[in-house]
Design a protein around this motif. Sequence first.
Motif, PDB file in Angstrom:
ATOM      1  N   ALA A  59     109.942  -6.124 -14.340  1.00  0.00           N
ATOM      2  CA  ALA A  59     108.890  -6.913 -14.856  1.00  0.00           C
ATOM      3  C   ALA A  59     108.927  -6.618 -16.361  1.00  0.00           C
ATOM      4  O   ALA A  59     108.625  -7.365 -16.724  1.00  0.00           O
ATOM      5  CB  ALA A  59     107.794  -6.738 -14.367  1.00  0.00           C
ATOM      6  N   ILE A  60     109.650  -5.210 -17.000  1.00  0.00           N
ATOM      7  CA  ILE A  60     109.410  -4.886 -18.255  1.00  0.00           C
ATOM      8  C   ILE A  60     110.241  -5.757 -18.634  1.00  0.00           C
ATOM      9  O   ILE A  60     111.173  -5.114 -18.662  1.00  0.00           O
ATOM     10  CB  ILE A  60     109.271  -3.201 -18.258  1.00  0.00           C
ATOM     11  CG1 ILE A  60     108.180  -2.616 -16.988  1.00  0.00           C
ATOM     12  CG2 ILE A  60     108.881  -3.205 -20.061  1.00  0.00           C
ATOM     13  CD1 ILE A  60     108.700  -1.471 -16.764  1.00  0.00           C
ATOM     14  N   PRO A  61     109.945  -6.454 -19.540  1.00  0.00           N
ATOM     15  CA  PRO A  61     110.695  -6.890 -21.451  1.00  0.00           C
ATOM     16  C   PRO A  61     111.820  -5.160 -22.091  1.00  0.00           C
ATOM     17  O   PRO A  61     110.708  -4.334 -22.551  1.00  0.00           O
ATOM     18  CB  PRO A  61     110.108  -7.383 -21.874  1.00  0.00           C
ATOM     19  CG  PRO A  61     108.638  -7.510 -21.129  1.00  0.00           C
ATOM     20  CD  PRO A  61     108.342  -6.529 -19.837  1.00  0.00           C
ATOM     21  N   PRO A  87     103.872  10.586 -23.902  1.00  0.00           N
ATOM     22  CA  PRO A  87     103.782   9.567 -23.553  1.00  0.00           C
ATOM     23  C   PRO A  87     104.171   9.174 -22.221  1.00  0.00           C
ATOM     24  O   PRO A  87     103.740   8.358 -21.082  1.00  0.00           O
ATOM     25  CB  PRO A  87     104.540   7.808 -24.383  1.00  0.00           C
ATOM     26  CG  PRO A  87     103.758   8.849 -25.992  1.00  0.00           C
ATOM     27  CD  PRO A  87     104.602  10.244 -24.963  1.00  0.00           C
ATOM     28  N   SER A 145     102.174  10.405 -18.564  1.00  0.00           N
ATOM     29  CA  SER A 145     100.680   9.049 -18.036  1.00  0.00           C
ATOM     30  C   SER A 145     101.501   8.658 -16.996  1.00  0.00           C
ATOM     31  O   SER A 145     100.823   7.676 -16.794  1.00  0.00           O
ATOM     32  CB  SER A 145      99.732   8.842 -19.300  1.00  0.00           C
ATOM     33  OG  SER A 145     101.218   7.634 -19.828  1.00  0.00           O
ATOM     34  N   TYR A 200     105.418   3.281 -11.029  1.00  0.00           N
ATOM     35  CA  TYR A 200     105.195   2.416 -12.604  1.00  0.00           C
ATOM     36  C   TYR A 200     106.728   3.512 -12.998  1.00  0.00           C
ATOM     37  O   TYR A 200     106.930   3.965 -12.776  1.00  0.00           O
ATOM     38  CB  TYR A 200     103.946   2.965 -13.252  1.00  0.00           C
ATOM     39  CG  TYR A 200     103.225   1.410 -13.275  1.00  0.00           C
ATOM     40  CD1 TYR A 200     103.003   0.323 -13.713  1.00  0.00           C
ATOM     41  CD2 TYR A 200     102.331   1.619 -12.476  1.00  0.00           C
ATOM     42  CE1 TYR A 200     102.171  -0.737 -13.239  1.00  0.00           C
ATOM     43  CE2 TYR A 200     101.195   1.264 -12.037  1.00  0.00           C
ATOM     44  CZ  TYR A 200     101.371  -0.421 -12.743  1.00  0.00           C
ATOM     45  OH  TYR A 200     100.122  -1.439 -12.704  1.00  0.00           O
ATOM     46  N   GLY A 254     110.516   4.481 -34.696  1.00  0.00           N
ATOM     47  CA  GLY A 254     110.251   5.274 -35.280  1.00  0.00           C
ATOM     48  C   GLY A 254     109.973   5.023 -32.524  1.00  0.00           C
ATOM     49  O   GLY A 254     111.066   4.705 -32.016  1.00  0.00           O
ATOM     50  N   ARG A 255     108.712   6.159 -32.785  1.00  0.00           N
ATOM     51  CA  ARG A 255     109.247   5.426 -31.177  1.00  0.00           C
ATOM     52  C   ARG A 255     108.275   4.487 -30.456  1.00  0.00           C
ATOM     53  O   ARG A 255     107.117   4.453 -30.742  1.00  0.00           O
ATOM     54  CB  ARG A 255     108.033   7.202 -30.551  1.00  0.00           C
ATOM     55  CG  ARG A 255     109.059   8.009 -31.192  1.00  0.00           C
ATOM     56  CD  ARG A 255     108.061   9.143 -31.240  1.00  0.00           C
ATOM     57  NE  ARG A 255     107.277  10.183 -30.708  1.00  0.00           N
ATOM     58  CZ  ARG A 255     107.178  11.119 -29.831  1.00  0.00           C
ATOM     59  NH1 ARG A 255     108.309  11.864 -30.112  1.00  0.00           N
ATOM     60  NH2 ARG A 255     106.730  11.342 -29.222  1.00  0.00           N
ATOM     61  N   LEU A 256     108.748   4.003 -29.572  1.00  0.00           N
ATOM     62  CA  LEU A 256     108.508   2.229 -29.176  1.00  0.00           C
ATOM     63  C   LEU A 256     108.476   2.879 -27.486  1.00  0.00           C
ATOM     64  O   LEU A 256     108.737   3.727 -27.041  1.00  0.00           O
ATOM     65  CB  LEU A 256     109.561   1.789 -29.016  1.00  0.00           C
ATOM     66  CG  LEU A 256     109.210   0.921 -30.358  1.00  0.00           C
ATOM     67  CD1 LEU A 256     110.511   0.207 -30.134  1.00  0.00           C
ATOM     68  CD2 LEU A 256     108.317   0.668 -31.248  1.00  0.00           C
ATOM     69  N   MET A 257     107.142   2.624 -26.370  1.00  0.00           N
ATOM     70  CA  MET A 257     107.093   2.715 -25.034  1.00  0.00           C
ATOM     71  C   MET A 257     107.104   1.821 -24.008  1.00  0.00           C
ATOM     72  O   MET A 257     105.848   0.183 -24.628  1.00  0.00           O
ATOM     73  CB  MET A 257     106.608   4.107 -24.947  1.00  0.00           C
ATOM     74  CG  MET A 257     106.558   4.097 -23.246  1.00  0.00           C
ATOM     75  SD  MET A 257     105.976   5.463 -22.495  1.00  0.00           S
ATOM     76  CE  MET A 257     103.941   4.865 -22.798  1.00  0.00           C
ATOM     77  N   PHE A 258     108.141   1.316 -23.333  1.00  0.00           N
ATOM     78  CA  PHE A 258     107.540  -0.495 -22.686  1.00  0.00           C
ATOM     79  C   PHE A 258     107.126   0.336 -21.452  1.00  0.00           C
ATOM     80  O   PHE A 258     107.944   1.230 -21.081  1.00  0.00           O
ATOM     81  CB  PHE A 258     108.983  -0.735 -22.233  1.00  0.00           C
ATOM     82  CG  PHE A 258     109.854  -1.487 -23.671  1.00  0.00           C
ATOM     83  CD1 PHE A 258     110.026  -0.236 -24.918  1.00  0.00           C
ATOM     84  CD2 PHE A 258     108.836  -2.183 -24.381  1.00  0.00           C
ATOM     85  CE1 PHE A 258     110.476  -0.537 -25.996  1.00  0.00           C
ATOM     86  CE2 PHE A 258     110.045  -2.725 -25.810  1.00  0.00           C
ATOM     87  CZ  PHE A 258     110.196  -2.089 -26.948  1.00  0.00           C
ATOM     88  N   TYR A 259     106.528   0.124 -20.447  1.00  0.00           N
ATOM     89  CA  TYR A 259     106.572   0.187 -19.241  1.00  0.00           C
ATOM     90  C   TYR A 259     105.110  -0.634 -17.919  1.00  0.00           C
ATOM     91  O   TYR A 259     104.997  -1.281 -19.087  1.00  0.00           O
ATOM     92  CB  TYR A 259     104.340   1.346 -19.920  1.00  0.00           C
ATOM     93  CG  TYR A 259     103.399   1.333 -18.329  1.00  0.00           C
ATOM     94  CD1 TYR A 259     103.631   2.752 -18.233  1.00  0.00           C
ATOM     95  CD2 TYR A 259     102.157   0.508 -18.599  1.00  0.00           C
ATOM     96  CE1 TYR A 259     101.848   3.053 -16.707  1.00  0.00           C
ATOM     97  CE2 TYR A 259     101.379   0.539 -17.145  1.00  0.00           C
ATOM     98  CZ  TYR A 259     102.047   1.814 -17.071  1.00  0.00           C
ATOM     99  OH  TYR A 259     100.717   2.776 -15.775  1.00  0.00           O
ATOM    100  N   GLY A 260     105.162  -1.156 -17.235  1.00  0.00           N
ATOM    101  CA  GLY A 260     105.321  -1.620 -16.130  1.00  0.00           C
ATOM    102  C   GLY A 260     106.174  -1.698 -14.894  1.00  0.00           C
ATOM    103  O   GLY A 260     106.691  -0.296 -14.761  1.00  0.00           O
ATOM    104  N   PRO A 261     105.459  -2.421 -14.465  1.00  0.00           N
ATOM    105  CA  PRO A 261     106.054  -2.563 -12.586  1.00  0.00           C
ATOM    106  C   PRO A 261     107.413  -2.131 -12.863  1.00  0.00           C
ATOM    107  O   PRO A 261     108.029  -3.261 -13.022  1.00  0.00           O
ATOM    108  CB  PRO A 261     105.410  -3.575 -12.012  1.00  0.00           C
ATOM    109  CG  PRO A 261     104.343  -4.274 -12.850  1.00  0.00           C
ATOM    110  CD  PRO A 261     104.818  -3.655 -14.209  1.00  0.00           C
TER     111      PRO A 261
END
Lengths: 430, 430
Positions: B137-139, B277, B280, B285, B296-303
Amino acid sequence: MMRTRPLKVALLGCGVVGSEVTRIITTQADDLAARIGAPIELAGIAVRRPNRVREGVPADLLTTDAMALVKRGDLDVVVEVIGGIEPVRTLITTAFEHGASVVSANKALLAADGASLHAKAVEHGVDLYYEAAVAGAIPLIRPLRESLAGDKVNRVLGIVNGTTNFILDKMDSTGAGYSEALDEATALGYAEADPTADVEGFDAAAKAAILAGIAFHTRVTIDDVHREGITEVTAADIASARKMGCLVKMLAICERSADGRSVTARVHPAMIPLSHPLASVREAYNAVFVEAEAAGRLMFYGPGAGGAPTASAVLGDLVAACRNKLAATTGAGESAYTQLPVSPMGDVVTRYHISLDVADKPGVLAQVATVFAEHDVSIDTVRQQGKDGEASLVVVTHRAPDAALSATVSSLRKLDTVRGVASIMRVEGE
Amino acid sequence: MMRTRPLKVALLGCGVVGSEVTRIITTQADDLAARIGAPIELAGIAVRRPNRVREGVPADLLTTDAMALVKRGDLDVVVEVIGGIEPVRTLITTAFEHGASVVSANKALLAADGASLHAKAVEHGVDLYYEAAVAGAIPLIRPLRESLAGDKVNRVLGIVNGTTNFILDKMDSTGAGYSEALDEATALGYAEADPTADVEGFDAAAKAAILAGIAFHTRVTIDDVHREGITEVTAADIASARKMGCLVKMLAICERSADGRSVTARVHPAMIPLSHPLASVREAYNAVFVEAEAAGRLMFYGPGAGGAPTASAVLGDLVAACRNKLAATTGAGESAYTQLPVSPMGDVVTRYHISLDVADKPGVLAQVATVFAEHDVSIDTVRQQGKDGEASLVVVTHRAPDAALSATVSSLRKLDTVRGVASIMRVEGE
């Protein structure tokens, strides 16, 4: 596929973000041309002070006449990084009227008047993009508008203001009070000389309005957003949060009501559990947590401000707007078909952490508990601490409407045994 | 704006994801129509077993003849959720030839042959979207391809396989060994009966190939991806990671080389600091960390998996493909203009944690340190533990090329005093 005619782009504003946008357009010209399918030509840069030294910005492109620039009629895209409502609104609508798409980083304008700008863009068959207006470099508006276009978003919970997150994080990690942490934020450049827009929540409220409108396919303006700042958060609140296994964060919260017929949008400090993904967002970073029916729980994290991160978001939009111009089409615009109304803060249902200064004598807890019961606010836990005839009572409630909690607090203030309400803070993210 | 003619959509496959896609198309029809600008009409669903009971799936739409379905010629979009290489590749190219855009969740096919599929889509003027192929599901694909289109991505570091993250997380939180944690994952439905694709890293390698191609605007196939599974990770490795303030995670890592002239892609277990990051990210997940020059530093999180989350990603793509069909245009397709080559694993530069079983006598450390020095691998820290004539030596290196580390380990194995190399693990995310 490479078209010879370059895409003409004008820039309104050349401060921290504008200079960075110019630098990337200039130094990454080949990459941008390959990704767009045609080169970008910087057609002009409107500034207030043309004589200021701007490294890497071609001086011959500078002009003080922004209106003449947007009226040229040969522009493909106008990038607006001035900020504020006027004269920017007039400049943007004039750009639309002259056939240019617009990329903006202007949260205040979008939160005040997004609907009429979107309508103008549609009227003239051009794009209006503003990824940089919310949470800096973090891709958020495009994922919400496009990636989640087939899903139903129920809640958006975000840390969208880096300044207040930095201050609260410092208070948490060092035990400092609000003023001391604000001073450090100012010294390090995380807070402006006048920090009002950040610490009173105006900046976050504008972002909440934009996010709520997109997430729920409706229209929300900054006036619809309930707003409380962080200036009254104390070291005691932070310590009390820690005792509950929580942190205090300044949150922007947009929710669909339980019956699905209305939405709410609010910004205020709140306690969230240490186990929540947003709890690990430290310093000036931003993160937005999205709950959608099919997708589940998503989080987007990154730098929420700064010249280069904001420029990254602007450039992404610029590439999209240029591609659309080449293809003679427009991207996904405003989607406000649900027309869901925004409910007042009193209708919001959440949990509360209330700290009371009370007389240290028998029967006080019974009196206080009776007041909560009279207003149908159910108590989850109570913690009592007493010394020298004075005591504090910390009450954490179950979920209750904000209006009921307000009425409860008014009644508590009238009790002789309650000497004061030290703090009221919502508990979110559970 | 509402066009009368509905958009005809066919579905290939109706398992866990396909049923959920059908359910959403059916129950959210009004919302989807409002967002697209025209209603979706389900034109047919190709399945292998038409008599299987599928709740909420209209039985009259089922067919076993997938090829006839994609050849109808009146389809706007084909959604492919079968998986695997053939017959899917033929079905997708046939759909293109008959004018349909394709939305796919097929990581194996995209990682094996994405380039030729993209070329076919361009040839026929249709879209190929596959957000669901990476991290559920994570864009992620749309943000990388569009939001970061004006930025330069240097590194992608992701937890893209929920099964292995669940297993390693259990080993970390309970002290269990690999087999025990795998059994729990299987019992809870997080691991399949044959877990090979997950635990040996094939699934993650396909996703790494897709991410690397998009992030660096080049072409990377699964054969270019260095792959190590988690089956040899021991409770001792996890404990040793904890001693360094690290966790063991199965990572997909895509990097641009220091000189910018090549890229690398790899999947293997690695130690990352608890402060990162990605540390965690618990249970099943997924999360992907992106480092870009401006953002810079991006994070995308999800199922990262599951019927509903995957359907969310498919539906987002479906709405985009339908909008493009209505506007008679196509979205941003493949961007592979950099043609950066993929370097072998030996060129990867990172840090290493090596655990050696050695004889417990004087001079061993000096011998071992000499071998490292001979291969130009600089040692950061050494930890020695001895008992009963046996000892273990844990060496953590500074950054060194993988080839140099391999040569070092070969030489170490030849030392009489080195009884065995208990484990070698890379240290990432610092």
